[in-house]
Design an enzyme around this catalytic site. Structure first.
Site, PDB file in Angstrom:
ATOM      1  N   SER A 225       0.834  -1.199   0.000  1.00  0.00           N
ATOM      2  CA  SER A 225       0.000   0.000   0.000  1.00  0.00           C
ATOM      3  C   SER A 225       0.874   1.258   0.000  1.00  0.00           C
ATOM      4  O   SER A 225       1.642   1.474  -0.941  1.00  0.00           O
ATOM      5  CB  SER A 225      -0.954  -0.038   1.198  1.00  0.00           C
ATOM      6  OG  SER A 225      -1.974   0.918   1.070  1.00  0.00           O
ATOM      7  N   ASP A 381     -10.277  -3.404  -5.119  1.00  0.00           N
ATOM      8  CA  ASP A 381      -9.355  -2.452  -4.505  1.00  0.00           C
ATOM      9  C   ASP A 381      -9.283  -1.218  -5.392  1.00  0.00           C
ATOM     10  O   ASP A 381      -9.067  -1.340  -6.603  1.00  0.00           O
ATOM     11  CB  ASP A 381      -7.966  -3.103  -4.372  1.00  0.00           C
ATOM     12  CG  ASP A 381      -6.925  -2.198  -3.711  1.00  0.00           C
ATOM     13  OD1 ASP A 381      -7.294  -1.092  -3.257  1.00  0.00           O
ATOM     14  OD2 ASP A 381      -5.750  -2.603  -3.656  1.00  0.00           O
ATOM     15  N   HIS A 411      -8.283  -4.803  -0.741  1.00  0.00           N
ATOM     16  CA  HIS A 411      -7.126  -4.108  -0.187  1.00  0.00           C
ATOM     17  C   HIS A 411      -6.883  -4.553   1.257  1.00  0.00           C
ATOM     18  O   HIS A 411      -7.800  -4.594   2.069  1.00  0.00           O
ATOM     19  CB  HIS A 411      -7.344  -2.590  -0.222  1.00  0.00           C
ATOM     20  CG  HIS A 411      -6.097  -1.816   0.056  1.00  0.00           C
ATOM     21  ND1 HIS A 411      -5.168  -1.558  -0.915  1.00  0.00           N
ATOM     22  CD2 HIS A 411      -5.606  -1.262   1.186  1.00  0.00           C
ATOM     23  CE1 HIS A 411      -4.162  -0.870  -0.403  1.00  0.00           C
ATOM     24  NE2 HIS A 411      -4.409  -0.685   0.882  1.00  0.00           N
TER      25      HIS A 411
END
Length: 439
Positions: A225, A381, A411
């Site tokens: 991320s 996501d 995610h």
């Protein structure tokens, strides 16, 4: 047909029934649990009782991972160029041939324990260094972050890496060195603080790798991320360095690689899908610049008012939805035209266009020199498409890319691989662990 989950904060998630029915019950439970946490967090934040992040962090701490002493594993808190790091390595000495991994955690440049305590998230890498017993993290770890919870369990020397072996005793003969950074967080430390910490610490480690028994030509940089953003940025910043070895590889786990276009297909299709809703993604990115509280500004950035005409033209060849395979644009996407340029908005957020914030728009001359890459994306996501676009830019410039797409993933999926019956999380971890093992 769509399912709308609505609460005081508005519609949080829209997912078609056919897609929901295809997901295992346990995964639905994860979605519902996290959606409930997000809903409750937004509600109490609006009431001024507590922050949303504070509530979610508390919920995470109420479900800690058990810890266990590990006589085979050496752990220590160090500093690389002043940056706090936690290092893990086998106690057995090495002649300098170990592989090294630098890990940059996710959390929106703001959080380090938003979903799972630090203990849990390091467990992916730690299991690789264990000699026996179930892969559980050392209780020496402080609550801090990370999303490493399965990685350690599967980095093994015997047989194919299977995260499902998480609770099965095994013997390992791995000689890896892992350094997990605790870089400075926003909003107390704004961009480029996190990037500079990761860059400086990586340079230090590449220069001194042999002091830790690591082959300086066998260092992998890895992040998820926001940590994926930092990984990409560090890899790009190192391409012109002649005084240190080049990283062996870069591992980008559902990375943030652009902060320019928030209307890519995946942003439209997954705008309300946990764990990263579009409003939260915007908040984290702008909070990195010190603009996290201005919701009006968020909407203007979401609509593209911050992008000058000349940059729209320049970036269109790299950010165009035409570069995304048609299979990702079948439903839930409409081509979007950016709103009129607003110079005031641009002046507030113009750092978003710098490569450390948006590595996707770095020049071709930089991409050509990058090390081989692994990219993990998840179907549900908002960041899915930028991972796909980054893959294309790398390949267009002759860089080898291993891409793994989790069709039923969302995610943050790797954080759940050892906590629920989350097969997609296990598959994700197995995939990038195999890449690092073989790099």
């Amino acid at each position: 047909m769509c399912v709308d989950d609505t609460a005081a904060s508005g519609c949080l998630c829209k997912v078609t029934l056919d897609k929901i029915s295809a997901r295992p019950l346990k995964k639905l439970q994860i979605f519902r649990r996290e959606r409930a946490a997000l809903t409750q967090g937004k509600t109490i934040e609006k009431l001024g009782v507590w922050s949303e992040d504070g509530l979610i962090g508390l919920l995470a701490k109420l479900n800690p991972i058990k810890s266990v002493d590990d006589p085979e594993l050496f752990t220590k808190n160090l500093k690389f160029e002043g940056v706090p790091v936690r290092v893990y390595q086998p106690r057995e000495s090495s002649a300098g041939g170990r592989k090294g991994v630098m890990f940059f955690h996710g959390g929106g440049f703001k959080c380090s324990d938003l979903l799972v305590p630090y203990n849990a998230q390091i467990s992916w890498f730690l299991a690789v260094l264990r000699s026996d017993g179930p892969p559980q993290c050392s209780d020496l770890l402080v609550p801090d972050n990370a999303q490493i919870s399965c990685f350690l369990a599967v980095l093994r020397s015997d047989g194919p890496p299977q995260c499902s072996d998480l609770l099965v005793p095994y013997n390992a003969q791995i000689s890896w060195f892992l350094a997990v950074l605790r870089y400075r967080l926003a909003p107390e430390h704004l961009y480029p603080a996190a990037f500079e910490d990761c860059l400086n610490a990586t340079i230090y480690f590449l220069k001194t790798a042999q002091d830790y028994g690591v082959n300086p030509s066998s260092v992998v940089i890895c992040g998820d991320s926001a940590g994926g953003n930092l990984t990409a940025g560090v890899a790009q910043a190192l391409v012109t360095r002649k005084d240190i070895p080049k990283p062996l590889a870069q591992v980008l786990i559902y990375p943030v690689v652009q902060m320019i276009d928030f209307n890519l297909p995946s942003y439209q299709q997954n705008s309300g899908v946990p764990l990263l809703l579009i409003d939260k993604a915007l908040f984290y990115m702008l909070n990195y610049l010190g603009e996290g509280v201005q919701t009006t500004l968020h909407k203007k950035v979401q609509n593209g008012s911050h992008v000058p005409p000349d940059l729209r033209k320049k970036f269109s060849k790299w950010l165009s939805a035409d570069n995304i395979p048609d299979e990702f644009k079948v439903t839930g996407y409409k081509p979007h035209t950016m709103s009129a340029f607003d110079k005031n908005v641009y002046e507030k957020v113009k750092q978003l266009f710098e490569p450390p914030c948006s590595p996707l728009v770095a020049e071709d001359s930089v991409f050509r020199l990058l090390p081989k890459a692994y990219i993990l994306t998840c179907e549900f996501d908002v960041l899915r498409d930028e991972g796909i676009l980054y893959k294309k830019r790398l390949e267009d410039n002759g860089v080898s890319v291993t891409w793994h797409h989790i069709k039923d993933g969302f995610h943050g999926i790797i954080s759940f691989c050892d906590q629920w019956d989350c097969e997609s999380g296990k598959r994700a971890v197995d995939s990038f662990v195999s890449f690092i093992r073989d790099a």
